[in-house]
Design a protein around this motif. Structure first.
Motif, PDB file in Angstrom:
ATOM      1  N   ASN A 247      -3.186  11.142   4.841  1.00 36.51           N
ATOM      2  CA  ASN A 247      -3.650   9.797   4.474  1.00 36.51           C
ATOM      3  C   ASN A 247      -2.983   8.694   5.296  1.00 36.51           C
ATOM      4  O   ASN A 247      -3.307   7.517   5.123  1.00 36.51           O
ATOM      5  N   THR A 248      -2.071   9.067   6.183  1.00 37.85           N
ATOM      6  CA  THR A 248      -1.352   8.059   6.961  1.00 37.85           C
ATOM      7  C   THR A 248      -2.065   7.764   8.276  1.00 37.85           C
ATOM      8  O   THR A 248      -2.810   8.589   8.803  1.00 37.85           O
ATOM      9  N   ARG A 249      -1.793   6.547   8.820  1.00 36.71           N
ATOM     10  CA  ARG A 249      -2.374   6.114  10.090  1.00 36.71           C
ATOM     11  C   ARG A 249      -1.289   5.432  10.916  1.00 36.71           C
ATOM     12  O   ARG A 249      -0.317   4.897  10.362  1.00 36.71           O
ATOM     13  N   SER A 250      -1.460   5.452  12.232  1.00 34.38           N
ATOM     14  CA  SER A 250      -0.547   4.743  13.129  1.00 34.38           C
ATOM     15  C   SER A 250      -1.213   3.452  13.571  1.00 34.38           C
ATOM     16  O   SER A 250      -2.034   3.445  14.496  1.00 34.38           O
ATOM     17  N   LEU A 251      -0.864   2.370  12.880  1.00 34.08           N
ATOM     18  CA  LEU A 251      -1.511   1.085  13.158  1.00 34.08           C
ATOM     19  C   LEU A 251      -0.523  -0.049  13.012  1.00 34.08           C
ATOM     20  O   LEU A 251       0.590   0.120  12.524  1.00 34.08           O
ATOM     21  N   ALA A 252      -0.946  -1.219  13.449  1.00 32.41           N
ATOM     22  CA  ALA A 252      -0.176  -2.449  13.271  1.00 32.41           C
ATOM     23  C   ALA A 252      -1.162  -3.555  12.943  1.00 32.41           C
ATOM     24  O   ALA A 252      -2.234  -3.653  13.543  1.00 32.41           O
ATOM     25  N   GLY A 253      -0.811  -4.372  11.959  1.00 32.12           N
ATOM     26  CA  GLY A 253      -1.716  -5.443  11.572  1.00 32.12           C
ATOM     27  C   GLY A 253      -1.084  -6.373  10.556  1.00 32.12           C
ATOM     28  O   GLY A 253       0.102  -6.253  10.220  1.00 32.12           O
ATOM     29  N   VAL A 254      -1.880  -7.306  10.073  1.00 28.91           N
ATOM     30  CA  VAL A 254      -1.410  -8.328   9.134  1.00 28.91           C
ATOM     31  C   VAL A 254      -1.401  -7.749   7.724  1.00 28.91           C
ATOM     32  O   VAL A 254      -2.408  -7.207   7.248  1.00 28.91           O
TER      33      VAL A 254
ATOM     34  N   LYS B 178       8.876   3.164   3.142  1.00 27.48           N
ATOM     35  CA  LYS B 178       7.767   4.100   3.290  1.00 27.48           C
ATOM     36  C   LYS B 178       7.192   4.467   1.910  1.00 27.48           C
ATOM     37  O   LYS B 178       7.899   4.966   1.041  1.00 27.48           O
ATOM     38  N   PHE B 179       5.901   4.180   1.750  1.00 28.32           N
ATOM     39  CA  PHE B 179       5.166   4.464   0.515  1.00 28.32           C
ATOM     40  C   PHE B 179       5.672   3.659  -0.686  1.00 28.32           C
ATOM     41  O   PHE B 179       5.357   3.994  -1.821  1.00 28.32           O
ATOM     42  N   TRP B 180       6.445   2.601  -0.426  1.00 29.59           N
ATOM     43  CA  TRP B 180       6.896   1.773  -1.543  1.00 29.59           C
ATOM     44  C   TRP B 180       5.710   1.017  -2.138  1.00 29.59           C
ATOM     45  O   TRP B 180       4.812   0.584  -1.402  1.00 29.59           O
ATOM     46  N   PRO B 181       5.687   0.812  -3.442  1.00 29.03           N
ATOM     47  CA  PRO B 181       4.598   0.057  -4.058  1.00 29.03           C
ATOM     48  C   PRO B 181       4.778  -1.455  -3.960  1.00 29.03           C
ATOM     49  O   PRO B 181       3.890  -2.206  -4.375  1.00 29.03           O
ATOM     50  N   SER B 182       5.920  -1.886  -3.426  1.00 27.20           N
ATOM     51  CA  SER B 182       6.218  -3.320  -3.378  1.00 27.20           C
ATOM     52  C   SER B 182       6.867  -3.731  -2.071  1.00 27.20           C
ATOM     53  O   SER B 182       7.546  -2.950  -1.422  1.00 27.20           O
ATOM     54  N   VAL B 183       6.636  -4.996  -1.730  1.00 27.67           N
ATOM     55  CA  VAL B 183       7.413  -5.711  -0.730  1.00 27.67           C
ATOM     56  C   VAL B 183       8.247  -6.714  -1.505  1.00 27.67           C
ATOM     57  O   VAL B 183       7.734  -7.440  -2.372  1.00 27.67           O
ATOM     58  N   TYR B 184       9.541  -6.775  -1.212  1.00 26.58           N
ATOM     59  CA  TYR B 184      10.437  -7.694  -1.908  1.00 26.58           C
ATOM     60  C   TYR B 184      10.846  -8.825  -0.973  1.00 26.58           C
ATOM     61  O   TYR B 184      11.275  -8.579   0.165  1.00 26.58           O
TER      62      TYR B 184
ATOM     63  N   SER C  97      10.746   4.239  -9.227  1.00 29.56           N
ATOM     64  CA  SER C  97      10.376   4.305 -10.645  1.00 29.56           C
ATOM     65  C   SER C  97       8.891   4.031 -10.843  1.00 29.56           C
ATOM     66  O   SER C  97       8.306   4.442 -11.845  1.00 29.56           O
ATOM     67  N   ARG C  98       8.280   3.341  -9.869  1.00 24.96           N
ATOM     68  CA  ARG C  98       6.858   3.011  -9.980  1.00 24.96           C
ATOM     69  C   ARG C  98       5.979   3.824  -9.035  1.00 24.96           C
ATOM     70  O   ARG C  98       4.763   3.797  -9.146  1.00 24.96           O
ATOM     71  N   ASN C  99       6.610   4.524  -8.101  1.00 28.26           N
ATOM     72  CA  ASN C  99       5.886   5.480  -7.254  1.00 28.26           C
ATOM     73  C   ASN C  99       6.862   6.574  -6.846  1.00 28.26           C
ATOM     74  O   ASN C  99       7.713   6.356  -5.985  1.00 28.26           O
ATOM     75  N   GLU C 100       6.727   7.736  -7.455  1.00 27.47           N
ATOM     76  CA  GLU C 100       7.695   8.813  -7.219  1.00 27.47           C
ATOM     77  C   GLU C 100       7.667   9.329  -5.786  1.00 27.47           C
ATOM     78  O   GLU C 100       8.581  10.020  -5.348  1.00 27.47           O
ATOM     79  N   ASN C 101       6.614   8.968  -5.032  1.00 24.52           N
ATOM     80  CA  ASN C 101       6.518   9.388  -3.624  1.00 24.52           C
ATOM     81  C   ASN C 101       7.213   8.431  -2.662  1.00 24.52           C
ATOM     82  O   ASN C 101       7.207   8.656  -1.445  1.00 24.52           O
ATOM     83  N   SER C 102       7.805   7.363  -3.190  1.00 26.41           N
ATOM     84  CA  SER C 102       8.513   6.411  -2.328  1.00 26.41           C
ATOM     85  C   SER C 102       9.620   7.117  -1.566  1.00 26.41           C
ATOM     86  O   SER C 102      10.388   7.895  -2.145  1.00 26.41           O
TER      87      SER C 102
ATOM     88  N   ASP D 175       0.838  -1.198   0.000  1.00 28.99           N
ATOM     89  CA  ASP D 175       0.000   0.000   0.000  1.00 28.99           C
ATOM     90  C   ASP D 175       0.875   1.251   0.000  1.00 28.99           C
ATOM     91  O   ASP D 175       1.695   1.450   0.903  1.00 28.99           O
ATOM     92  N   THR D 176       0.705   2.097  -0.994  1.00 26.17           N
ATOM     93  CA  THR D 176       1.518   3.309  -1.111  1.00 26.17           C
ATOM     94  C   THR D 176       1.066   4.413  -0.164  1.00 26.17           C
ATOM     95  O   THR D 176       1.614   5.523  -0.201  1.00 26.17           O
TER      96      THR D 176
END
Length: 274
Positions: free
Chosen positions: A79-86, A262-268, A237-242, A52-53
């Protein structure tokens, strides 16, 4: 006399060159050897998943076969939240288990002794939740001005505070019992951030860089360094806000390590020798 006038300057020049060579040789041998620098750790990308970006990532970990993410909430980013979850690796979305007020700014998380622990950024306190129901069961005070990353060696909680320190907390009292100072061949290394304990070593994001540090907990020495610049470039390259890399989670079943930012479009999912 003409011969002497010509020869003497040449002799002085020759002696100067010899002296310079000797000086250069001495200076070079007095410099730290490159072998003293932390060795590079090579890795390979196993898989890529959505992320999630809108997630301002502060922590990542595996627990009972599920990937958990904690996020923070800068006030200038509504748009950000302070949470923890799956974290659902099919959708990239987080199923929230706990959420705190945006003004408190959530940081790192870890599980220990059937409890979930969560740090806050500048409120100098952490929260304790039941690891099954995620009901809040208590709070604890931080002795540092800030809370950053959190992990466990199975006995203690281990936290970072944005300096070169890693602070061990007693799991019963949640009071500091030991502090180690992270350093390499040049001296103290500050901005130690999100943490993950893997096979006897502490792995840490180095804030504002694309490096993961492998830290020997016995001495604080950096035993290796992973350069994830290529992943950061791919994310941007896929989310300039990363923003900066943040998040390390080890899956003991697959031996993969999940990383994101932070704000990455991917998990590697990556693999390397731990």
């Amino acid at each position: 006399m003409r011969i002497l006038r010509v020869f003497f300057p040449l002799l002085v020049t020759l002696l100067s060159l010899l002296s310079a060579c000797n000086t250069d040789r001495k200076d070079k041998t007095s410099q730290p050897a490159s072998a003293d620098a932390p060795p590079a750790i090579n890795y390979g990308v196993v898989a890529t998943y959505p992320h999630d970006t809108n997630s301002f990532t502060e922590g990542l970990l595996m627990h009972q076969g599920m990937l958990y993410e904690s996020t923070g909430s800068p006030l200038e980013m509504p748009n950000t939240r302070s949470l923890a979850g799956v974290l659902n690796l099919q959708t990239g979305k987080i199923d929230p288990k706990v959420e705190i007020d945006r003004n408190l700014f959530g940081e790192g998380i870890t599980f220990l002794n059937h409890k979930l622990y969560q740090l806050t950024y500048r409120e100098k306190k952490g929260y304790i939740y039941d690891a099954t129901t995620f009901r809040k069961t208590g709070e604890f005070a931080l002795t540092t001005p800030e809370g950053w990353g959190l992990t466990t060696d199975g006995i203690h909680l281990i936290m970072s505070d944005g300096t070169d320190k890693l602070i061990y907390l007693d799991s019963a009292t949640l009071k500091p019992v030991k502090t180690i100072h992270v350093h390499d061949h040049t001296g103290p290394v500050r901005n130690v951030n999100e943490l993950e304990y893997i096979h006897g070593f502490i792995y840490a994001n180095l804030y504002t860089t694309n490096y993961i540090l492998k830290i020997d907990p016995a001495t604080g020495t950096i035993a290796g360094r992973i350069d994830l610049t290529s992943l950061a470039m791919d994310a941007r390259s896929r989310n300039e806000n990363s923003l900066e890399m943040n998040g390390i989670a080890y899956d003991s079943a697959s031996r993969n390590v999940y990383v994101t930012g932070k704000f990455w479009p991917s998990v590697y999912a990556i693999k390397f020798n731990h």
